[in-house]
Design a protein around this motif. Structure first.
Motif, PDB file in Angstrom:
ATOM      1  N   SER A  33       0.750  -0.943  -0.089  1.00 51.67           N
ATOM      2  CA  SER A  33      -0.011   0.111  -0.020  1.00 51.67           C
ATOM      3  C   SER A  33       0.750   1.084  -0.021  1.00 51.67           C
ATOM      4  O   SER A  33       2.240   1.015  -0.103  1.00 51.67           O
ATOM      5  N   ARG A  34       0.294   2.369  -0.026  1.00 53.97           N
ATOM      6  CA  ARG A  34       1.180   3.727   0.067  1.00 53.97           C
ATOM      7  C   ARG A  34       0.666   4.348   1.413  1.00 53.97           C
ATOM      8  O   ARG A  34      -0.574   4.456   1.782  1.00 53.97           O
ATOM      9  N   LEU A  35       1.452   5.326   1.876  1.00 54.88           N
ATOM     10  CA  LEU A  35       1.210   5.885   2.960  1.00 54.88           C
ATOM     11  C   LEU A  35       0.275   7.499   2.435  1.00 54.88           C
ATOM     12  O   LEU A  35       0.852   7.963   1.566  1.00 54.88           O
ATOM     13  N   THR A  36      -0.788   7.638   3.169  1.00 54.49           N
ATOM     14  CA  THR A  36      -1.621   8.560   2.655  1.00 54.49           C
ATOM     15  C   THR A  36      -1.649   9.897   3.689  1.00 54.49           C
ATOM     16  O   THR A  36      -1.674  10.893   3.288  1.00 54.49           O
ATOM     17  N   SER A  37      -1.607   9.510   4.841  1.00 50.93           N
ATOM     18  CA  SER A  37      -1.336  10.582   6.092  1.00 50.93           C
ATOM     19  C   SER A  37      -0.556   9.960   7.414  1.00 50.93           C
ATOM     20  O   SER A  37      -0.542   8.734   7.547  1.00 50.93           O
ATOM     21  N   MET A  38      -0.114  10.906   8.149  1.00 47.78           N
ATOM     22  CA  MET A  38       0.721  10.502   9.360  1.00 47.78           C
ATOM     23  C   MET A  38       0.531  11.498  10.381  1.00 47.78           C
ATOM     24  O   MET A  38       0.443  12.822  10.094  1.00 47.78           O
ATOM     25  N   LYS A  66       0.973   7.555  14.028  1.00 49.20           N
ATOM     26  CA  LYS A  66      -0.314   6.765  13.421  1.00 49.20           C
ATOM     27  C   LYS A  66      -0.182   7.070  11.928  1.00 49.20           C
ATOM     28  O   LYS A  66      -0.046   8.207  11.539  1.00 49.20           O
ATOM     29  N   LEU A  67      -0.053   5.931  11.044  1.00 52.25           N
ATOM     30  CA  LEU A  67       0.038   6.153   9.581  1.00 52.25           C
ATOM     31  C   LEU A  67      -1.343   5.574   9.093  1.00 52.25           C
ATOM     32  O   LEU A  67      -1.897   4.248   9.437  1.00 52.25           O
ATOM     33  N   ASP A  68      -1.759   6.280   8.005  1.00 51.02           N
ATOM     34  CA  ASP A  68      -2.912   5.955   7.544  1.00 51.02           C
ATOM     35  C   ASP A  68      -2.530   5.308   6.045  1.00 51.02           C
ATOM     36  O   ASP A  68      -2.007   6.119   5.269  1.00 51.02           O
ATOM     37  N   LEU A  69      -3.031   4.261   5.709  1.00 52.59           N
ATOM     38  CA  LEU A  69      -2.498   3.727   4.255  1.00 52.59           C
ATOM     39  C   LEU A  69      -3.519   3.801   3.120  1.00 52.59           C
ATOM     40  O   LEU A  69      -4.803   4.067   3.650  1.00 52.59           O
ATOM     41  N   SER A  70      -3.244   3.632   1.914  1.00 48.96           N
ATOM     42  CA  SER A  70      -4.181   3.830   0.979  1.00 48.96           C
ATOM     43  C   SER A  70      -5.404   2.669   0.823  1.00 48.96           C
ATOM     44  O   SER A  70      -6.147   3.094   0.194  1.00 48.96           O
ATOM     45  N   ASP A  71      -4.951   1.628   1.258  1.00 53.57           N
ATOM     46  CA  ASP A  71      -5.942   0.617   1.295  1.00 53.57           C
ATOM     47  C   ASP A  71      -6.874   0.746   2.490  1.00 53.57           C
ATOM     48  O   ASP A  71      -7.832  -0.169   2.764  1.00 53.57           O
ATOM     49  N   GLY A  72      -6.851   1.810   3.103  1.00 51.40           N
ATOM     50  CA  GLY A  72      -7.864   2.103   4.333  1.00 51.40           C
ATOM     51  C   GLY A  72      -7.562   1.622   5.739  1.00 51.40           C
ATOM     52  O   GLY A  72      -7.856   1.999   6.769  1.00 51.40           O
ATOM     53  N   SER A  73      -6.388   0.913   5.831  1.00 52.40           N
ATOM     54  CA  SER A  73      -5.897   0.594   7.170  1.00 52.40           C
ATOM     55  C   SER A  73      -4.989   1.463   7.694  1.00 52.40           C
ATOM     56  O   SER A  73      -4.507   2.560   7.062  1.00 52.40           O
ATOM     57  N   SER A  74      -4.779   1.244   8.941  1.00 51.74           N
ATOM     58  CA  SER A  74      -3.960   2.314   9.909  1.00 51.74           C
ATOM     59  C   SER A  74      -3.186   1.299  10.806  1.00 51.74           C
ATOM     60  O   SER A  74      -3.188   0.240  10.987  1.00 51.74           O
ATOM     61  N   LEU A  75      -1.920   1.890  10.993  1.00 55.99           N
ATOM     62  CA  LEU A  75      -1.266   1.329  12.166  1.00 55.99           C
ATOM     63  C   LEU A  75      -0.216   2.383  13.003  1.00 55.99           C
ATOM     64  O   LEU A  75      -0.221   3.471  12.539  1.00 55.99           O
TER      65      LEU A  75
END
Length: 510
Positions: free
Chosen positions: A193-198, A225-234
């Motif tokens: 995936s790609r990183l979209t926000s942090m 907190k990292l939000d990814l382009s597939d909708g997941s977060s970590l």
């Protein structure tokens, strides 16, 4: 009094106790119970995190060569191999085992790795995978000017080494690092995936690793907190940006950069000879340098710097015309072959000949003729860019995310590899003393080590680029004198070789 002091020291030691691990050693992708919590807060942690939120010690954004070098180094060091690591990259090659066949044509994207980089790869066990695939060590290099006024030769024997470097396809380096990491019990999760926000909170509050709630950790600046382009977060204690010159991590973290674009493009491709090339060649032309680098099996790689229009014209040429242009640029084109010295007979440096290196006694050689184009041609713009800071709370930059340089000496990837291995050691040092691995004071140690070295290399490369971008009579003579000085003055030559090979930190005499 002594008993009172003893009790206070004991209390402080307990309060600052070092946890066994920052996170659980269970397999990656566990639920929030993998976070060390006090029993009374376990229910609170589960409520404050979504079911699909994952917690990691380190999140590496960018799984290219430099990002994989960091992951490989973390996987191999005793203090870091238990870390739970996320690798975020949409490249499908990371999910599937790379298959490289020796009979496949060489990829035009190659890197010249220095002896210092090779040593780092050996330390983590990755170099053995490189040796299983196509590569080419070279023990000599010839550099000359199109005016015919000067040249110099460098040989590994000048510094008692077997090789000056090794040219390896990028895909082979990537495969070696990925294979090295996969053949460990390293806890890793790869997100295609790609990183979209942090979100990174930069408060200066406590950094104790045994905090009791993930929400508390995040609010106090103890997790990013990292939000990814597939909708997941970590969530991660440390986010490492290894996502290239257009780094999304650098952008989201607010790092400022300094730099400029060069009025040049580089065209790269693979070519073939009738004999095997065992030397690295570089000729400075009016519009920029052309390099011919051996990659084994009678193949060489071309890196040719020129104006954007010339690059476009060369890229659209018919194959036969392009081959003629390459041979013209590497032989008599633009000017004659250099003689043995500025005056043609070596008299200007004759007083230094007694102490000259063995390579100084070697005469000028003509590069092997190119007979065939063996890959597609690729064109890319050139620029210099440098992040003003490499680290802030929870975030560190490595590789091209921190710096991009002119390719004329092939040093960019080596700078990135040294970043990766230096950061992994700093992380290990933090773990050894119980420091939060995302704490800015720890990460600034990495920056303090790598930033001066990178700035020095960037200044040297930019200076070369500017010095050889001007066609002016007196300057041409000065450049020729510099070539001859580097050819005959042994301390200078040894210093240049040692600096370029990564074994000497500053380009100074020794």
């Amino acid at each position: 009094m002594n008993r009172t002091i003893a009790r206070r020291l004991a209390a402080n030691a307990y309060a600052l106790r070092i946890p066994r691990k920052a996170f659980s050693s269970q397999a990656p992708g566990n639920d929030v119970s993998s976070v060390p919590t006090c029993p009374s807060h376990e229910h609170e942690v589960k409520q404050n995190l979504k079911n699909d939120d994952k917690l990691y010690d380190v999140a590496i954004v960018g799984g290219g060569m430099v990002g994989m070098a960091l992951a490989c180094s973390l996987a191999r060091m005793p203090l870091t191999k238990q870390l739970n690591v996320a690798i975020i990259d949409s490249n499908p090659a990371l999910q599937n085992k790379l298959i490289i066949k020796k009979e496949d044509p060489p990829d035009p994207r190659v890197s010249t790795v220095t002896p210092a980089t090779i040593s780092l790869f050996n330390d983590v066990g990755a170099w053995e995978y490189v040796l299983q695939n196509r590569h080419a060590f070279f023990d000599k290099m010839q550099v000359w000017d199109y005016t015919g006024l000067g040249y110099t030769r460098y040989e590994a024997r000048d510094i008692n080494k077997e090789a000056l470097g090794c040219v390896v396809e990028n895909k082979v380096l990537h495969y070696a690092l990925l294979s090295c990491m996969q053949n460990t019990e390293f806890q890793k999760t790869i997100y295609s995936s790609r990183l979209t926000s942090m979100a990174v909170h930069r408060s200066s509050s406590s950094t104790r690793a045994d905090s009791t709630s993930s929400t508390t950790l995040h609010n106090q600046g103890n997790l990013a907190k990292l939000d990814l382009s597939d909708g997941s977060s970590l969530y991660a204690k440390l986010v490492v940006g290894s996502d290239g010159g257009k780094s999304r991590v650098r952008e989201l973290a607010g790092f400022k950069t300094t730099g400029w674009s060069y009025p040049q493009n580089a065209i790269i491709c693979t070519v073939e000879h009738t004999v095997e090339n065992q030397c690295a060649w570089q000729r400075f032309l009016p519009a920029g340098p052309i390099a011919l680098l051996p990659i084994g099996d009678k193949f060489s790689n071309i890196v040719w710097t020129m104006s954007p229009k010339e690059a476009s014209d060369c890229n659209s040429m018919k194959e036969d015309d392009f081959i003629k242009a390459v041979n013209h640029a590497l032989d008599y084109g633009y000017g004659p072959h250099p003689k043995s010295s500025l005056l043609g007979n070596g008299d200007i440096f004759s007083w230094l000949r007694a102490d000259a290196t063995s390579s100084a006694k070697e005469s000028f050689e003509i590069p092997p003729k190119v007979v065939k184009l063996a890959s597609a041609r690729m064109v890319f713009p050139l620029s210099l860019k440098h992040a003003n800071d490499y680290a802030s709370k929870r975030v560190a930059l490595i590789g091209d995310a921190a710096h991009t340089v002119h390719p004329l000496a092939g040093q960019g990837v080596n700078m990135g590899f040294e970043d990766a291995f230096a950061l992994s050691k700093v992380i290990a040092e933090g773990i050894a003393v119980g420091t939060d691995i995302g704490e800015v004071s720890l990460l600034k140690k990495y920056e303090a080590e790598r930033k001066p070295a990178n700035i020095m290399m960037m200044a040297v490369l930019d200076g070369f680029q500017k010095a050889y971008s001007v066609d002016f009579g007196p300057l041409n003579v000065l450049r020729a004198a510099a070539f001859n000085g580097a050819h005959y003055i042994s301390p200078l030559k040894r210093s240049i070789i040692s600096y370029a090979s990564g074994e000497q930190k500053l380009p100074l005499f020794y």
